[in-house]
Design a protein around this motif. Structure first.
Motif, PDB file in Angstrom:
ATOM      1  N   ASP C 689       0.805  -1.219   0.000  1.00  0.00           N
ATOM      2  CA  ASP C 689       0.000   0.000   0.000  1.00  0.00           C
ATOM      3  C   ASP C 689       0.843   1.276   0.000  1.00  0.00           C
ATOM      4  OD1 ASP C 689      -0.960  -0.301   3.528  1.00  0.00           O
ATOM      5  OD2 ASP C 689       0.935  -0.571   2.450  1.00  0.00           O
ATOM      6  N   ALA C 690       2.147   1.117  -0.008  1.00  0.00           N
ATOM      7  CA  ALA C 690       3.041   2.275  -0.176  1.00  0.00           C
ATOM      8  C   ALA C 690       4.224   1.729  -0.953  1.00  0.00           C
ATOM      9  CB  ALA C 690       3.473   2.856   1.170  1.00  0.00           C
ATOM     10  N   ASN C 691       3.950   1.350  -2.201  1.00  0.00           N
ATOM     11  CA  ASN C 691       4.871   0.546  -2.991  1.00  0.00           C
ATOM     12  C   ASN C 691       6.018   1.391  -3.520  1.00  0.00           C
ATOM     13  OD1 ASN C 691       6.129  -1.211  -4.701  1.00  0.00           O
ATOM     14  ND2 ASN C 691       4.263  -1.871  -5.747  1.00  0.00           N
ATOM     15  N   ALA C 692       7.202   1.168  -2.946  1.00  0.00           N
ATOM     16  CA  ALA C 692       8.368   1.946  -3.356  1.00  0.00           C
ATOM     17  C   ALA C 692       8.670   1.761  -4.838  1.00  0.00           C
ATOM     18  CB  ALA C 692       9.583   1.554  -2.524  1.00  0.00           C
ATOM     19  N   ASN C 693       8.225   0.644  -5.411  1.00  0.00           N
ATOM     20  CA  ASN C 693       8.520   0.434  -6.821  1.00  0.00           C
ATOM     21  C   ASN C 693       7.610   1.204  -7.759  1.00  0.00           C
ATOM     22  OD1 ASN C 693      10.894  -1.128  -7.108  1.00  0.00           O
ATOM     23  ND2 ASN C 693       9.811  -2.795  -6.090  1.00  0.00           N
ATOM     24  N   LEU C 694       6.661   1.944  -7.199  1.00  0.00           N
ATOM     25  CA  LEU C 694       5.957   2.920  -8.026  1.00  0.00           C
ATOM     26  C   LEU C 694       6.883   4.094  -8.330  1.00  0.00           C
ATOM     27  CD1 LEU C 694       2.444   2.924  -6.322  1.00  0.00           C
ATOM     28  CD2 LEU C 694       3.002   2.114  -8.621  1.00  0.00           C
ATOM     29  N   LEU C 695       7.959   4.184  -7.541  1.00  0.00           N
ATOM     30  CA  LEU C 695       8.910   5.273  -7.739  1.00  0.00           C
ATOM     31  C   LEU C 695      10.077   4.862  -8.638  1.00  0.00           C
ATOM     32  CD1 LEU C 695       9.124   6.403  -3.995  1.00  0.00           C
ATOM     33  CD2 LEU C 695       7.623   7.318  -5.765  1.00  0.00           C
ATOM     34  N   THR C 696      10.154   3.561  -8.976  1.00  0.00           N
ATOM     35  CA  THR C 696      11.270   3.108  -9.799  1.00  0.00           C
ATOM     36  C   THR C 696      10.737   2.690 -11.159  1.00  0.00           C
ATOM     37  OG1 THR C 696      11.033   0.805  -9.111  1.00  0.00           O
ATOM     38  CG2 THR C 696      12.435   2.214  -7.752  1.00  0.00           C
ATOM     39  N   ASP C 697      11.651   2.364 -12.062  1.00  0.00           N
ATOM     40  CA  ASP C 697      11.170   1.874 -13.357  1.00  0.00           C
ATOM     41  C   ASP C 697      12.164   0.881 -13.926  1.00  0.00           C
ATOM     42  OD1 ASP C 697      12.088   3.926 -16.164  1.00  0.00           O
ATOM     43  OD2 ASP C 697      13.266   3.360 -14.410  1.00  0.00           O
ATOM     44  N   ASP C 698      11.814   0.289 -15.054  1.00  0.00           N
ATOM     45  CA  ASP C 698      12.654  -0.767 -15.622  1.00  0.00           C
ATOM     46  C   ASP C 698      13.446  -0.285 -16.832  1.00  0.00           C
ATOM     47  OD1 ASP C 698      10.137  -2.464 -17.683  1.00  0.00           O
ATOM     48  OD2 ASP C 698      10.627  -0.346 -17.397  1.00  0.00           O
ATOM     49  N   ALA C 699      13.491   1.020 -17.071  1.00  0.00           N
ATOM     50  CA  ALA C 699      14.194   1.508 -18.259  1.00  0.00           C
ATOM     51  C   ALA C 699      15.687   1.619 -18.001  1.00  0.00           C
ATOM     52  CB  ALA C 699      13.629   2.862 -18.670  1.00  0.00           C
ATOM     53  N   GLU C 700      16.054   2.061 -16.800  1.00  0.00           N
ATOM     54  CA  GLU C 700      17.476   2.197 -16.485  1.00  0.00           C
ATOM     55  C   GLU C 700      17.936   0.956 -15.760  1.00  0.00           C
ATOM     56  OE1 GLU C 700      16.961   6.079 -14.464  1.00  0.00           O
ATOM     57  OE2 GLU C 700      18.850   6.517 -15.445  1.00  0.00           O
ATOM     58  N   LEU C 701      18.743   0.157 -16.422  1.00  0.00           N
ATOM     59  CA  LEU C 701      19.237  -1.070 -15.813  1.00  0.00           C
ATOM     60  C   LEU C 701      20.744  -1.134 -16.011  1.00  0.00           C
ATOM     61  CD1 LEU C 701      16.534  -3.510 -17.287  1.00  0.00           C
ATOM     62  CD2 LEU C 701      16.560  -2.543 -14.983  1.00  0.00           C
ATOM     63  N   ASP C 702      21.407  -1.809 -15.099  1.00  0.00           N
ATOM     64  CA  ASP C 702      22.853  -2.010 -15.263  1.00  0.00           C
ATOM     65  C   ASP C 702      23.101  -2.739 -16.580  1.00  0.00           C
ATOM     66  OD1 ASP C 702      25.150  -4.423 -14.041  1.00  0.00           O
ATOM     67  OD2 ASP C 702      25.648  -2.357 -14.585  1.00  0.00           O
ATOM     68  N   PRO C 703      23.936  -2.192 -17.463  1.00  0.00           N
ATOM     69  CA  PRO C 703      24.087  -2.781 -18.802  1.00  0.00           C
ATOM     70  C   PRO C 703      24.670  -4.188 -18.821  1.00  0.00           C
ATOM     71  CG  PRO C 703      25.637  -0.971 -18.469  1.00  0.00           C
ATOM     72  CD  PRO C 703      24.710  -0.953 -17.314  1.00  0.00           C
ATOM     73  N   PRO C 708      18.348  -3.462 -11.484  1.00  0.00           N
ATOM     74  CA  PRO C 708      17.562  -2.225 -11.459  1.00  0.00           C
ATOM     75  C   PRO C 708      18.211  -1.146 -10.607  1.00  0.00           C
ATOM     76  CG  PRO C 708      16.654  -3.779  -9.887  1.00  0.00           C
ATOM     77  CD  PRO C 708      17.825  -4.465 -10.546  1.00  0.00           C
ATOM     78  N   VAL C 709      17.747   0.078 -10.827  1.00  0.00           N
ATOM     79  CA  VAL C 709      18.209   1.207 -10.035  1.00  0.00           C
ATOM     80  C   VAL C 709      17.234   1.383  -8.877  1.00  0.00           C
ATOM     81  CG1 VAL C 709      18.604   3.686 -10.047  1.00  0.00           C
ATOM     82  CG2 VAL C 709      19.278   2.305 -12.018  1.00  0.00           C
ATOM     83  N   PHE C 710      17.541   0.769  -7.744  1.00  0.00           N
ATOM     84  CA  PHE C 710      16.681   0.912  -6.564  1.00  0.00           C
ATOM     85  C   PHE C 710      17.225   1.970  -5.612  1.00  0.00           C
ATOM     86  CE2 PHE C 710      13.711  -1.998  -7.710  1.00  0.00           C
ATOM     87  CZ  PHE C 710      13.902  -3.344  -7.462  1.00  0.00           C
ATOM     88  N   ARG C 711      18.542   2.157  -5.627  1.00  0.00           N
ATOM     89  CA  ARG C 711      19.133   2.920  -4.530  1.00  0.00           C
ATOM     90  C   ARG C 711      19.816   4.195  -4.981  1.00  0.00           C
ATOM     91  NH1 ARG C 711      20.523  -1.425   0.171  1.00  0.00           N
ATOM     92  NH2 ARG C 711      19.171  -3.065  -0.594  1.00  0.00           N
ATOM     93  N   SER C 712      19.561   4.651  -6.174  1.00  0.00           N
ATOM     94  CA  SER C 712      20.076   5.960  -6.559  1.00  0.00           C
ATOM     95  C   SER C 712      19.126   6.628  -7.536  1.00  0.00           C
ATOM     96  CB  SER C 712      21.477   5.847  -7.168  1.00  0.00           C
ATOM     97  OG  SER C 712      21.508   4.848  -8.168  1.00  0.00           O
ATOM     98  N   GLY C 713      17.827   6.516  -7.234  1.00  0.00           N
ATOM     99  CA  GLY C 713      16.857   7.245  -8.030  1.00  0.00           C
ATOM    100  C   GLY C 713      16.863   8.703  -7.608  1.00  0.00           C
TER     101      GLY C 713
END
Lengths: 199, 297, 722
Positions: C689-703, C708-713
């Motif tokens: 109900d407070a989904n931190a992954n609404l703040l992240t996305d799948d476009a920027e990924l480690d090549p 995923p970028v979870f900790r430097s958005g």
């Protein structure tokens, strides 16, 4: 019906007998040494007031989710059938439901809010026997009391090279969850009831 | 008749409640994974996880009962609390319904709601059996002031000892606790010995001895209901002095001779048993006698 | 006749029988009471027994001893006789609440309209199978993906999930490897040929970098904390002053996603001051000279600016690491949840190489040695590459993610699940239409929850297999109740060590993962690939190699004749310069670049760095919020921030605030503490109900790894809407 003299009629004698037995028994029971002090449910008034108010209705026990509140009949009537908690087998989980159903205010109502409970509830004081504690004795790996404590960091913290538990009497609410969690090989923690000498 | 049916239904309900209410609570707790070996800190959190809500609809026994927010407290509990110094206005409000009912109907609790009645009925049945076998137990009676003296003793001891002692000897309170214990912990405790003792007294020593001479709650209800206008009235013309009503009465009342005191619990058994239908329960001049001096022969 | 008060008529005649009906009636209630009392008065003492097992909630695998009464777990303690020496954490102790939770799923559920209906197992398996076959018909077998979550990490059933997928014809098995630990393992394997296990207990200096063992590996907390005592050193590098950091010799409160720069800066200091282990570097590494060019620009002053650390701390740390060894480094997801994950851990691993701490007691232990590598593969694979007869036929299709992250596939042979949403919504690289979740909750735990939510709607079939109804389960077509690891029929003692025995039978109508997997296989007509009754039996079956990849054979180097391999790499040495990375088009040397999207005061709309998902003691990912005994420690999600940050955002401790990123917005409570780096907002993950992954996305990924970028958005904080 009476034999016209100074002797009382049989029914009156019986009445006095019954009354005398009752009074005598009651006095005996009241002056008999009280059983060992026990943990009272949270919100309990200090001891003379608690026994003065508790009407032994056991509504508190009825609504206790973990079934922690128990009662026992004893000859010493002052404490007989009053509710208590034996933390080692089933500790209080601080849900505060008992305080909401006590009809006489022997358990003062307390909001089931973490901060309020932390400030108001003082069921007892923690006592750690470091000789028995697995962490302090380095006889194994154990931090169980710290993990279950609802106020970890304040009521108990880990200290020293052994990361052994150190309890804070002032911050501890006395729920006894640490006492229950402490492994059977150790049983190093006791919550001394707030009212009365340690059991 | 309707009156008896109503009365017995209330009795049955009251007795059943002593079992049903704790069983319901236990089912709530168990069904939600709470109960022994479960933990549930913090009310709102626990509720969201399915543990029962803070304020259950029904909790307690006739000794102390709450139903949908309304508190009901046995007057004996209320008086004890007022004396031991644990009283408050909330106490007075909680005992008020009982006090009013007692003022109107006298010792009605004993006839309509007391969970000790089945035990008393069993004792009476055993007495009758023994009598038929030829080993009829005696019916010893002490001074008729005894129940009030005992009430005074209990209250005095409570004040002296700073503890509410009445529930330890008052059968409905004891039965409430023991049935709760049976449901929640699967066993009865030492307190049930008092009930056993009461049963033995009622069987072997005195008919309805506990209710008539020992029960402090009964004594208090009698005090409260001394001016009750609802009472047994006898039609002198219809009555043929058969004495059936006196036989049937458990509580040492004598409707046949108009010898009633506050001990009448308005159970209506005398009314139902009169072959001439000479008795009825009706409003009228209160009995206003605490206890009669003369015992039955 | 007047009532004179004197009885003149004898009492009514009564029945002659001994006990009249009326007496019986009177006695009945009392008899009933007595009978009830007797019945209730003792079902007898419950049957109590004690059983040892292993807790599988996390990778700690602590030995536990459970007290069981009447098939109910009433108490769980640590087993002092096991390797974990009696340790148990909050979750292990709460096993009794987890197993018997009233929130457990009871029967299979089928979605009908907006709600679920309970259906029998056979029907559920049949319907799922027929829908899968239908999807295979329309889109091809690769349209099915099977994704397992944390509950199945390291579980021996993993091999059989792979088998299930490939016998169906899909290459798409994915696991937590898509976002957990794999970037570090790849980096370590690319450098040393093996993953690296820090040897903390024997080290003189221990570095905990981007990790919080106190929360994530509680069994290890004391061992790690003890590194700060007795003359040893503990360095904690973390933007949050964790409890461990409080005990540390040195805490570096680093700006997130600058760890690579720090590693290069430390190397700069070490090399400049001649503190590196020259002999070790000469004998065991390749590429040192090329590295010198790289670390040239990472002088302490520059690095101080990049990392927001004081220059003196950087130099002090460098000297401690190099001089006061052996040094072990425990790395965590704090290094991996960025778009430079693999290169950062590469840099850290190379740092260890410079100090001569790899494959050294007190440094890092390398479990894979030369000679244990499989020929023809540039990296050791996580997947064992062996399976029993009959071997599923080879598949031509490559897993999703192969085109973007070929090294990930080479390493894992798995699909990169972070690209599933794209496959579902855009049919790239091909359509994905069916997803089976084994103990996974990607709608809460995977990056880009909003997009994934849309993708879930486009799926033709979504099945959630879990003991509880998760957020992912709520939108599924079928939900199958899974038994926890502690439930099942104990296998015969000869087959499994007693330590892993289940404690109680399956709760309600749940089934073990093995039963569900084989049931599904049989319903799909693949039963001949799963002829074993139990997983234990299947594990005993003899295996043969499979999934050999001819492409990998082309990627290997050969050692020069006469050269002996010291490390299980292509060159036989520690590869500071990685030929493999070069071949795949990545930077063969560690480096650090500014992130493309950067938080900062100049970026007015998102001035703060979003750090989402650091471990807390209370929960494991999205699990256990429905267990009161666990949830008591953390009843609701909080966002941690520095008092300065709070002041500027107009937030007060305990108040509801909103955290907003370019991708979404969530509301939760503020936790204001000076422990948090002033540029960061630390948001807990795993709350549906407070989904931190609404703040992240799948476009920027480690090549390299697709992490995923979870900790430097980037984000901002504002008061919650009224």
């Amino acid at each position: 019906m009476s034999d016209g003299g100074k002797r009382l009629p049989p029914i009156t004698r019986r009445g006095l007998l019954v009354g005398g037995v009752a009074l005598g028994g009651g006095v005996l029971s009241l002056i008999s040494p009280p059983p060992a002090a026990r943990l009272r449910p949270p919100g309990a008034l200090d001891e003379p007031d608690f026994t003065r108010r508790c009407i032994r209705c056991l509504r508190c026990a009825e609504v206790c989710p973990p079934g922690a509140i128990r009662f026992a009949t004893s000859f010493g009537m002052a404490g007989s059938d009053t509710p208590y908690i034996e933390a080692r087998s089933r500790p209080c989980t601080l849900c505060m439901r008992c305080t909401q159903v006590c009809p006489s205010g022997a358990l003062a109502p307390i909001d089931a809010d973490r901060t309020v409970v932390g400030a108001k509830v003082r069921m007892g004081h923690p006592r750690l026997d470091r000789q028995k504690c697995i962490a302090w004795q380095e006889s194994g790996e154990c931090r169980a009391c710290y993990y279950v404590c609802p106020y970890a960091g304040a009521a108990v913290r880990l200290d020293g090279r052994q990361l052994g538990p150190v309890f804070d009497r002032e911050a501890c609410v006395g729920c006894g969850q640490c006492e229950e969690a402490c492994p059977e090989a150790a049983l190093a923690i006791t919550i001394d009831p707030r009212n009365g000498a340690p059991s | 008749m309707l009156y008896q049916w109503l009365r017995r239904s209330c009795l049955a309900l009251s007795c059943a409640a002593l079992y049903v209410v704790p069983a319901w609570h236990l089912a709530r707790l168990r069904g939600n994974g709470a109960g022994p070996a479960a933990g549930s800190n913090w009310a709102d959190l626990a509720v969201s996880a399915g543990v029962p809500e803070m304020a259950p609809g029904i909790v307690g026994t006739p000794w102390s009962f709450r139903i949908f927010g309304i508190e009901l407290l046995d007057p004996l509990a209320g008086v004890s609390l007022l004396l031991t110094g644990g009283g408050a206005s909330a106490i007075l409000i909680a005992i008020l319904p009982w006090v009013i009912l007692a003022a109107l109907l006298g010792r009605f609790f004993c006839g309509w709601l007391c969970p000790y009645v089945p035990v008393l009925a069993a004792a009476n049945g055993l007495r009758a059996l023994l009598r038929r076998l030829g080993a009829g137990p005696p019916d010893l009676q002490p001074d008729r002031a005894t129940p009030f003296v005992l009430l005074g003793c209990i209250l005095l001891l409570s004040v002296a000892g700073g503890a509410v002692l009445a529930p330890l000897v008052y059968p409905p309170a004891i039965l409430g606790r023991q049935l709760f214990s049976a449901v929640f912990y699967g066993g009865v405790g030492a307190g049930s010995a008092v009930i056993v003792l009461a049963f033995l007294i009622d069987t072997f020593i005195s008919r309805a001895g506990v209710c008539r001479w020992l029960c402090p709650g009964g004594a208090l209800f009698r005090l409260l209901g001394i001016a009750s206008p609802v009472r047994v009235r006898r039609d002198r013309e219809a009555c043929d002095d058969c004495g059936t009503c006196d036989e049937v009465c458990s509580l040492a009342q004598s409707p046949m001779t108009d010898g009633l005191d506050s001990g009448c619990e308005r159970c209506g058994k005398c009314v139902a048993s009169c072959p001439q239908v000479a008795l009825r329960l009706a409003a009228g001049k209160p009995i206003a006698v605490l206890f009669r001096r003369e015992p039955l022969p | 006749m007047t009532g004179s008060g004197a009885r003149n008529v004898p009492p009514q005649g009564r029945n002659r029988s001994l006990v009249s009906r009326r007496d019986l009636l009177k006695a009945l209630p009392a008899a009933g009471l007595v009978a009830a009392g007797a019945a209730l008065a003792g079902p007898g003492a419950p049957r109590s027994s004690s059983r040892t097992s292993t807790c599988r909630i996390c990778r700690g695998l602590c030995g536990v001893r459970a007290t069981i009464e009447d098939d109910r777990v009433v108490r769980v303690e640590g087993d002092p006789g096991s390797d974990s020496r009696g340790f148990i954490c909050l979750h292990g102790m709460a096993l009794r609440d987890i197993i018997h939770s009233p929130a457990r799923l009871r029967r299979p559920l089928k979605k009908e309209g907006d709600s679920f209906r309970e259906i029998p197992w056979e029907q559920a398996l049949q319907e799922i199978a027929s829908r899968l076959l239908d999807i295979r018909e329309r889109f091809g077998p690769q349209a099915l993906a099977v994704h397992s979550g944390w509950a199945l990490v390291g579980h021996p059933i993993h091999d059989f999930l792979m088998r299930f997928c490939r016998s169906f014809g899909t290459p798409n098995l994915s696991t937590v490897a898509s976002l957990c630990e794999t970037a570090a393992r790849m980096a370590q394997s690319l450098t040393t040929g093996s993953k690296c296990r820090p040897h903390i207990a024997q080290s003189r200096t221990a570095v905990v970098w981007g990790a919080n063992p106190g929360a994530s590996s509680p069994a290890w907390e004391r061992v790690v904390a003890s590194a700060a005592t007795d003359g040893r050193n503990l360095i904690v590098i973390d933007p949050v002053r964790t409890d461990l950091a409080e005990r540390a010799t040195l805490h570096l409160s680093i700006r997130p996603r600058t760890d690579g720069a720090l590693a290069l800066g430390l190397m700069h200091v070490i090399v400049n001051e001649g503190l590196h282990d020259r002999t070790y570097v000469e004998r065991y590494t390749v590429g040192f000279e090329a590295l010198l060019d790289r670390i040239e620009r990472f002088d302490p002053a520059t690095v101080a600016g990049i990392t927001s650390l004081p220059r003196e701390s950087i130099e002090k740390a460098a000297r401690m690491i190099a001089r006061e060894g052996p040094t072990s480094i425990w790395t965590g997801l704090g290094l991996e949840h960025h778009d430079d994950a693999t290169q950062t851990v590469r840099a850290v691993t190379i740092l260890m190489a410079l100090c001569g701490d790899l494959a050294v007691r007190g440094g890092a232990a390398l479990p894979i040695a030369p000679g244990r590598r499989r020929d023809g593969e540039p990296l050791p694979c996580l997947y064992g590459g062996m399976t029993p007869h009959p071997v599923p036929p080879p598949i031509a299709a490559r897993p999703i993610g192969y085109d973007d992250f070929p090294l990930f596939e080479a390493f894992n042979r798995e699909a990169q699940a972070n690209l599933y949403a794209r496959a579902i919504l855009e049919d790239r690289p091909y359509p994905l239409r069916a997803l089976l979740l084994f103990g996974a909750n990607p709608l809460v735990t995977a990056p880009g929850a909003a997009k994934l939510s849309r993708a879930a709607e486009r799926l033709s079939l979504l099945v959630s297999i879990d003991p509880f109804l998760t957020a992912s389960g709520r939108v599924a077509d079928y939900v199958l109740p899974a038994a926890t690891f502690a439930e099942g029929t104990p296998p015969p003692p000869a087959v499994t060590p007693a330590a892993a025995h289940p404690l109680v039978p399956e709760q309600h109508d749940s089934r073990t993962d093995w039963a569900i997997l084989t049931g599904l296989a049989k319903a799909l007509g693949l039963g001949h690939y799963f002829p074993w009754e139990t997983l234990e039996e299947a594990l005993q079956a003899p295996r043969v190699p499979w999934m050999a990849d001819p492409e990998h054979a082309l990627l290997s180097d050969r050692l020069a004749p006469g050269e002996k391999a010291s490390f299980p790499t292509a060159s036989g040495k520690i590869e500071i310069f990685s030929r493999t990375l070069e071949r795949f088009g990545y930077d063969p040397l560690p480096d650090w670049q500014e992130p493309t999207r950067r938080a900062g005061p100049d970026r007015a709309d998102y001035p703060l760095i979003l750090v989402s998902g650091p471990r807390g003691r209370a929960y494991v990912n999205s699990q256990f919020r429905q267990i009161p005994a666990i949830a008591a420690s953390m009843p609701g999600p909080v966002a941690g921030m520095h008092p300065e940050t709070a002041r500027r955002a107009g937030a007060a401790d305990g108040e509801r605030i909103a955290v907003v990123s370019p991708h979404g917005r969530i509301e939760l409570r503020a936790w204001v503490t000076a422990r948090v780096h002033p540029e960061c907002v630390v948001v807990q993950a795993g709350w549906s109900d407070a989904n931190a992954n609404l703040l992240t996305d799948d476009a920027e990924l480690d090549p390299i790894s697709g992490f995923p970028v979870f900790r430097s958005g980037v984000c901002r904080v504002e008061p919650a809407r009224a």
